[in-house]
Design a protein around this motif. Structure first.
Motif, PDB file in Angstrom:
ATOM      1  N   LEU A   1       0.813  -1.842  -0.085  1.00 37.99           N
ATOM      2  CA  LEU A   1      -0.438   0.384  -0.097  1.00 37.99           C
ATOM      3  C   LEU A   1       0.495   1.247  -0.194  1.00 37.99           C
ATOM      4  N   ASP A   2       0.105   2.180  -0.663  1.00 38.82           N
ATOM      5  CA  ASP A   2       1.053   3.620  -0.656  1.00 38.82           C
ATOM      6  C   ASP A   2       0.530   4.592   0.887  1.00 38.82           C
ATOM      7  N   ILE A   3       1.515   5.086   1.568  1.00 38.56           N
ATOM      8  CA  ILE A   3       1.385   5.569   2.546  1.00 38.56           C
ATOM      9  C   ILE A   3       0.240   6.417   2.663  1.00 38.56           C
ATOM     10  N   GLY A   4      -1.248   6.347   3.212  1.00 37.99           N
ATOM     11  CA  GLY A   4      -1.733   7.411   3.621  1.00 37.99           C
ATOM     12  C   GLY A   4      -3.233   6.098   3.178  1.00 37.99           C
ATOM     13  N   GLN A   5      -2.355   5.325   2.325  1.00 38.26           N
ATOM     14  CA  GLN A   5      -4.142   4.669   1.462  1.00 38.26           C
ATOM     15  C   GLN A   5      -4.935   3.286   2.854  1.00 38.26           C
ATOM     16  N   ASN A   6      -5.860   3.272   2.226  1.00 39.83           N
ATOM     17  CA  ASN A   6      -6.496   2.138   3.367  1.00 39.83           C
ATOM     18  C   ASN A   6      -6.100   1.400   2.774  1.00 39.83           C
ATOM     19  N   LYS A   7      -6.716   0.553   4.257  1.00 39.53           N
ATOM     20  CA  LYS A   7      -5.944  -1.169   4.282  1.00 39.53           C
ATOM     21  C   LYS A   7      -7.013  -2.401   3.350  1.00 39.53           C
ATOM     22  N   GLU A   8      -7.105  -2.737   2.901  1.00 36.84           N
ATOM     23  CA  GLU A   8      -8.729  -3.261   1.846  1.00 36.84           C
ATOM     24  C   GLU A   8      -8.216  -5.157   2.981  1.00 36.84           C
ATOM     25  N   HIS A   9      -7.253  -5.301   2.997  1.00 35.36           N
ATOM     26  CA  HIS A   9      -7.729  -6.870   3.270  1.00 35.36           C
ATOM     27  C   HIS A   9      -6.646  -7.184   3.997  1.00 35.36           C
ATOM     28  N   LYS A  10      -6.674  -8.681   4.597  1.00 33.11           N
ATOM     29  CA  LYS A  10      -4.818  -8.742   5.332  1.00 33.11           C
ATOM     30  C   LYS A  10      -3.959  -9.538   4.844  1.00 33.11           C
ATOM     31  N   ALA A  11      -4.126  -9.088   3.246  1.00 38.25           N
ATOM     32  CA  ALA A  11      -2.319  -9.784   2.348  1.00 38.25           C
ATOM     33  C   ALA A  11      -1.462  -8.475   2.668  1.00 38.25           C
ATOM     34  N   GLN A  12      -2.436  -7.376   2.591  1.00 42.11           N
ATOM     35  CA  GLN A  12      -1.459  -6.105   2.369  1.00 42.11           C
ATOM     36  C   GLN A  12      -0.774  -5.551   3.408  1.00 42.11           C
ATOM     37  N   ILE A  13       0.038  -4.678   3.043  1.00 42.98           N
ATOM     38  CA  ILE A  13       1.341  -3.952   4.145  1.00 42.98           C
ATOM     39  C   ILE A  13       1.660  -2.916   3.628  1.00 42.98           C
ATOM     40  N   TYR A  14       2.093  -1.838   4.477  1.00 41.02           N
ATOM     41  CA  TYR A  14       2.528  -0.932   4.335  1.00 41.02           C
ATOM     42  C   TYR A  14       4.263  -0.801   4.359  1.00 41.02           C
ATOM     43  N   SER A  15       4.539  -0.755   2.609  1.00 41.32           N
ATOM     44  CA  SER A  15       5.797  -0.162   2.217  1.00 41.32           C
ATOM     45  C   SER A  15       6.421   0.716   3.093  1.00 41.32           C
ATOM     46  N   SER A  16       7.955   0.749   3.795  1.00 41.45           N
ATOM     47  CA  SER A  16       8.544   1.205   3.964  1.00 41.45           C
ATOM     48  C   SER A  16       9.773   1.763   3.023  1.00 41.45           C
ATOM     49  N   ASN A  17      10.047   1.276   1.700  1.00 46.44           N
ATOM     50  CA  ASN A  17      11.298   1.352   1.285  1.00 46.44           C
ATOM     51  C   ASN A  17      10.635   2.833   0.403  1.00 46.44           C
ATOM     52  N   SER A  18       9.370   3.369   0.020  1.00 43.20           N
ATOM     53  CA  SER A  18       9.781   4.476  -0.435  1.00 43.20           C
ATOM     54  C   SER A  18      10.189   5.744   0.247  1.00 43.20           C
TER      55      SER A  18
ATOM     56  N   LYS B   1       1.025 -32.954  -3.168  1.00 42.86           N
ATOM     57  CA  LYS B   1       0.565 -32.270  -4.337  1.00 42.86           C
ATOM     58  C   LYS B   1       0.219 -30.965  -3.795  1.00 42.86           C
ATOM     59  N   VAL B   2       0.635 -30.519  -4.978  1.00 42.97           N
ATOM     60  CA  VAL B   2       1.249 -28.543  -5.089  1.00 42.97           C
ATOM     61  C   VAL B   2      -0.353 -28.115  -5.820  1.00 42.97           C
ATOM     62  N   ILE B   3      -1.651 -27.589  -4.469  1.00 37.15           N
ATOM     63  CA  ILE B   3      -2.594 -27.712  -4.822  1.00 37.15           C
ATOM     64  C   ILE B   3      -3.072 -25.957  -5.715  1.00 37.15           C
ATOM     65  N   ASN B   4      -2.420 -25.254  -4.592  1.00 35.35           N
ATOM     66  CA  ASN B   4      -2.690 -24.016  -5.460  1.00 35.35           C
ATOM     67  C   ASN B   4      -1.468 -22.734  -5.550  1.00 35.35           C
ATOM     68  N   LEU B   5      -0.952 -21.777  -5.920  1.00 28.66           N
ATOM     69  CA  LEU B   5      -0.366 -20.635  -5.769  1.00 28.66           C
ATOM     70  C   LEU B   5      -0.588 -19.024  -5.126  1.00 28.66           C
ATOM     71  N   ALA B   6       0.229 -19.230  -4.066  1.00 33.24           N
ATOM     72  CA  ALA B   6      -0.099 -18.113  -3.583  1.00 33.24           C
ATOM     73  C   ALA B   6       1.522 -17.096  -3.804  1.00 33.24           C
ATOM     74  N   LYS B   7       0.363 -15.814  -4.066  1.00 32.29           N
ATOM     75  CA  LYS B   7       2.307 -14.731  -4.107  1.00 32.29           C
ATOM     76  C   LYS B   7       1.665 -13.674  -3.239  1.00 32.29           C
ATOM     77  N   ALA B   8       2.506 -12.316  -3.269  1.00 27.92           N
ATOM     78  CA  ALA B   8       2.410 -11.908  -2.685  1.00 27.92           C
ATOM     79  C   ALA B   8       1.160 -10.477  -2.425  1.00 27.92           C
ATOM     80  N   GLY B   9       0.156 -10.262  -1.833  1.00 30.30           N
ATOM     81  CA  GLY B   9      -0.791  -9.339  -2.052  1.00 30.30           C
ATOM     82  C   GLY B   9      -2.108 -10.235  -2.656  1.00 30.30           C
TER      83      GLY B   9
END
Lengths: 394, 394
Positions: free
Chosen positions: A182-199, B67-75
């Motif tokens: 997620l960009d700084i300031g964006q809202n999180k929509e689901h649990k697989a999202q994280i805030y990046s600190s790299n920028s 057995k490989v049943i799925n693929l999970a990518k970041a996000g």
């Protein structure tokens, strides 16, 4: 894979000299890199000057009663000349009158309203700033590549410079990629999202190096989107730093961006950051850093900082030695750059990694409190307490 | 005259806490001082995450065909659950599926298009960033008074802060006095005039400390002019630093400025800078530093920096130890702060004043190349080579 030292040698051999120069006011120049040598045109001070409140006398008259014939304050421009047994009351910063060679401080004399008597003698030349005490004409005062701190700016002011030639800050586009980010300031929509600190971490680092960061919008893991972002960055920046993009820096992908693309670095035998890639398109360089926060910071310092200091002609080093406090066990077959803490015990620098969390290359907190990077050579299994080791300041 | 340590104790005892706070974007916060503690609300990572490209398995299945049943990518935010002898290809940064407890890296397996076979086993939990690997909920991540560098800003971003509460930079008026002094950019009219470097050195120093410098016009050595300049500075700044004004800080003179004026420091037994004065008018402080360039810089660091770090609540120190390389002969009965050079020889810090020019307190060049100030106690005649001594970083 090449070693770190080999890779840096290759990178430096292709790094162009940075030639963009601007003329800026001294009051805007803090932290800038000087573009040309600064040479004194006249000695400083140019005339003998008093460094204390006192009386300017002929040293040979020290045992006589001496008549006070005048007063010289800082900034006074009267041509005063003393004869035998004459003196001039001379305040701090005032020019010393002709004929005098010594200042006797006010604490050392008795004054009867007309004559002084010296109670406590001083050596010849006392309290006089001789011509050239600070520097002589033609002395090189500062060199191209010097970073302008408070002292360098003070020297420029003293020399009479009100504007100075410095290197234009290169623009560095910072492009974080990752579908989870997620960009700084964006809202999180689901649990697989994280805030990046790299920028923010990479932009802060390159600003400290003397560059102007341009934070680009976050790009999802999508080749076309990354390609478009790179085209955009190539138009608006001198150098590009990406984090996390798996294809950036790959030969085929870079050839799609520009036919002139050359791969300079394609993986290095280090931990963290062995997947780092550096590509060159004409005079623009693309540094493809890993996505994990800690790895991105470490590789930015290890590669981009070395590159920038090479093109700027900066001569200072950020590599130092310290004594290892505790045994260190290596966890990879590569050269490791491990976050460490320095303590100064009575003048001996002790380095330790014990306060750092063991885990993945995503733990940013390991770099807080002025952490340094301890260098562990690839050919060793680890390091023993009391060994002398090299570390890198971030 | 009081000692340095006594004077600093008095100064700190009257220093007010700096309470002005502003809410600024993370991208503008580099170098600012954090106004309040930052506490993690959730663990990080919040869910088990892969730190490598690999296959998420149940550790107990490691010797079976899986057995490989799925693929999970970041996000990816799919709820995937594996049963016995099932796995999910899981890329770096992706959430680890339910039921898995270990990631086997892609280099460690053979894949037949449907099943993987593990060639090189890994320990349980391998390549998984456990919940809270970086920090746990309620961990204090940063503290009020921390200076925001690249690492602190990265932590704020990771925690999801896009704005942050920091201390407003105090305005510090810098007022150089002296009839001999020219402003930056003015033309020299006669030989008794010199360019002052104090405005630029002191403004650079206070900017680095986290203040906003206001450079005032140069004032001649004239009580009325200085008085007017001080009135002006009291209106437009929080603190005032003067250099070279002989009357500034004197009791009678300060009472003419404001009836509430109090003298906090009136001379200190140090060299350089024993004439330093600090006065207080309500919550505003006036630091009257000496006029010579070197003395002004040294006393700004010794007094104003200590004051600012006290009011900001900064906890870091700039005092360290080193081993003296050559004998040092003291030239005054006071505590001396002498410009020195530090070299790192295999982890031992050696300090030396040998490369510094001997002369008056006007030699700025003695502070170049990252010079430090070596502290020489008043009760000693000098220091002997190989003694442990204290030094102050500027």
């Amino acid at each position: 894979m090449k070693s770190y030292d080999e890779s840096i040698q290759i990178l430096k051999s292709v790094a162009p000299k940075w030639k963009a120069i601007e003329h800026i006011a001294l009051t805007n120049a803090l932290g800038k890199i000087l573009a040309s040598d600064i040479i004194a045109q006249t000695p400083y001070p140019a005339y003998p000057t008093s460094s204390m409140d006192g009386y300017a006398i002929k040293f040979s008259n020290q045992n006589s009663k001496i008549k006070v014939i005048n007063l010289a304050k800082a900034g006074d421009n009267d041509d005063i000349n003393i004869g035998e047994n004459e003196c001039v009351k001379t305040l701090t910063g005032a020019l010393v009158c002709d004929g005098a060679d010594t200042i006797v401080p006010i604490e050392n004399i008795k004054f009867d309203g007309e004559y002084i008597e010296i109670i406590k003698p001083v050596p010849q030349g006392f309290a006089i700033r001789a011509v050239g005490e600070s520097y002589q004409a033609l002395d090189v005062i500062l060199r191209a590549g010097d970073r302008l701190g408070y002292c360098e700016l003070a020297l420029l002011a003293e020399l009479g410079h009100s504007y100075v030639n410095v290197l234009v800050a290169p623009r560095v586009a910072i492009l974080s990629t990752g579908s989870e980010i997620l960009d700084i300031g964006q809202n999180k929509e689901h649990k697989a999202q994280i805030y990046s600190s790299n920028s923010i971490s990479i932009s802060s680092l390159v600003r400290d190096m003397g560059c102007e960061p341009i934070i680009m919008p976050i790009i999802k893991d999508d080749k076309e989107a990354i390609k478009n972002a790179l085209f955009n960055a190539l138009n608006s920046a001198d150098f590009i730093i990406t984090t996390g993009g798996v294809s950036v820096g790959d030969f085929d992908f870079m050839k799609e961006i520009a036919r002139e693309a050359k791969i300079i670095i394609d993986g290095v035998a280090i931990k963290p950051g062995r997947h780092i890639k550096v590509a060159k398109i004409n005079d623009k360089f693309i540094f493809a850093l890993p996505g994990f926060a800690y790895s991105a910071i470490v590789t930015c310092v290890l590669f981009f900082k070395e590159f920038i200091e090479q093109i700027f002609g900066v001569n200072t080093t950020n590599k130092f030695k310290a004594i290892l406090k505790d045994d260190y066990i290596k966890r990879s077959p590569f050269e490791e750059f491990s976050a460490a803490t320095i303590t100064n015990e009575n003048g001996t620098l002790l380095i330790s990694t014990k306060s750092k969390k063991i885990g993945s290359s995503a733990i940013i907190g390991n770099l807080s409190n002025g952490a340094v990077l301890m260098r562990v050579p690839s050919h060793k299994d680890g390091l023993k307490a009391s060994e002398v080791v090299e570390y890198i300041k971030i």
